[in-house]
Design a protein around this motif. Structure first.
Motif, PDB file in Angstrom:
ATOM      1  N   ARG A  67       0.667  -1.171   0.015  1.00 45.04           N
ATOM      2  CA  ARG A  67       0.024  -0.029  -0.017  1.00 45.04           C
ATOM      3  C   ARG A  67       0.972   1.074   0.166  1.00 45.04           C
ATOM      4  O   ARG A  67       0.245   2.271   0.128  1.00 45.04           O
ATOM      5  N   THR A  68       2.190   1.122  -0.131  1.00 42.91           N
ATOM      6  CA  THR A  68       3.005   2.221  -0.038  1.00 42.91           C
ATOM      7  C   THR A  68       3.916   2.333  -1.365  1.00 42.91           C
ATOM      8  O   THR A  68       3.687   1.347  -2.142  1.00 42.91           O
ATOM      9  N   ARG A  69       4.209   3.468  -1.635  1.00 41.17           N
ATOM     10  CA  ARG A  69       4.941   3.983  -2.828  1.00 41.17           C
ATOM     11  C   ARG A  69       6.314   3.936  -2.541  1.00 41.17           C
ATOM     12  O   ARG A  69       6.766   5.144  -1.673  1.00 41.17           O
ATOM     13  N   GLN A  70       7.200   3.237  -2.852  1.00 41.03           N
ATOM     14  CA  GLN A  70       8.745   3.346  -2.360  1.00 41.03           C
ATOM     15  C   GLN A  70       9.709   4.198  -3.542  1.00 41.03           C
ATOM     16  O   GLN A  70       9.440   3.978  -4.855  1.00 41.03           O
ATOM     17  N   CYS A  71      10.192   4.975  -3.062  1.00 39.57           N
ATOM     18  CA  CYS A  71      11.007   6.180  -3.899  1.00 39.57           C
ATOM     19  C   CYS A  71      12.729   5.824  -3.837  1.00 39.57           C
ATOM     20  O   CYS A  71      12.968   5.444  -2.830  1.00 39.57           O
ATOM     21  N   ARG A  72      13.188   6.093  -5.162  1.00 38.26           N
ATOM     22  CA  ARG A  72      14.693   5.637  -5.024  1.00 38.26           C
ATOM     23  C   ARG A  72      15.388   6.897  -6.077  1.00 38.26           C
ATOM     24  O   ARG A  72      14.530   7.377  -6.909  1.00 38.26           O
ATOM     25  N   LEU A  73      16.592   7.138  -5.833  1.00 36.94           N
ATOM     26  CA  LEU A  73      17.120   7.951  -6.619  1.00 36.94           C
ATOM     27  C   LEU A  73      17.266   7.615  -8.069  1.00 36.94           C
ATOM     28  O   LEU A  73      17.624   6.392  -8.184  1.00 36.94           O
ATOM     29  N   GLY A  74      16.957   8.340  -9.014  1.00 34.49           N
ATOM     30  CA  GLY A  74      17.361   7.925 -10.381  1.00 34.49           C
ATOM     31  C   GLY A  74      18.443   8.893 -11.019  1.00 34.49           C
ATOM     32  O   GLY A  74      18.111   9.788 -11.208  1.00 34.49           O
TER      33      GLY A  74
END
Length: 111
Positions: A67-74
């Motif tokens: 239910r979450t949105r995981q963010c990473r550097l691009g």
């Protein structure tokens, strides 16, 4: 040379201090939108909009995990921006080196 649309999106995204702080935070590792919103004192919806701008610019990638949105550097777009900056840095370095040589020559002729 990098297309102007790519640079426009990257620099527009980087113009906002909240988005820059998101990139700094993601430099420490992945985070959810909720984790990014809390220290900014912002709603999850508000932070999601910032993340979307960063994602559209290619500076961040996101992935739905439960239910979450995981963010990473691009890194791709930052590489493009750094390439553009590097080109102009080298250009100005050459011009300043030429000015330095000219001034030294002028100093030598007046002595």
């Amino acid at each position: 040379m990098v297309h102007s649309e790519v640079l426009d999106a990257a620099f527009a995204a980087l113009a906002d201090p909240t988005r820059r702080s998101v990139l700094v935070r993601l430099g420490d590792g992945p985070a959810t939108v909720t984790e990014l919103a809390e220290p900014a004192g912002m709603s999850v919806t508000g932070m999601a909009k910032h993340v979307r701008v960063l994602e559209d610019a290619g500076l961040v990638t996101t992935e739905k995990v439960g239910r979450t949105r995981q963010c990473r550097l691009g890194t791709e777009r930052l590489d493009d921006a750094m390439s553009w900056i590097g080109f102009y840095q080298r250009l100005w370095d050459r011009r300043l080196d030429g000015l330095d040589a000219f001034l030294l020559l002028q100093k030598g002729t007046t002595s």
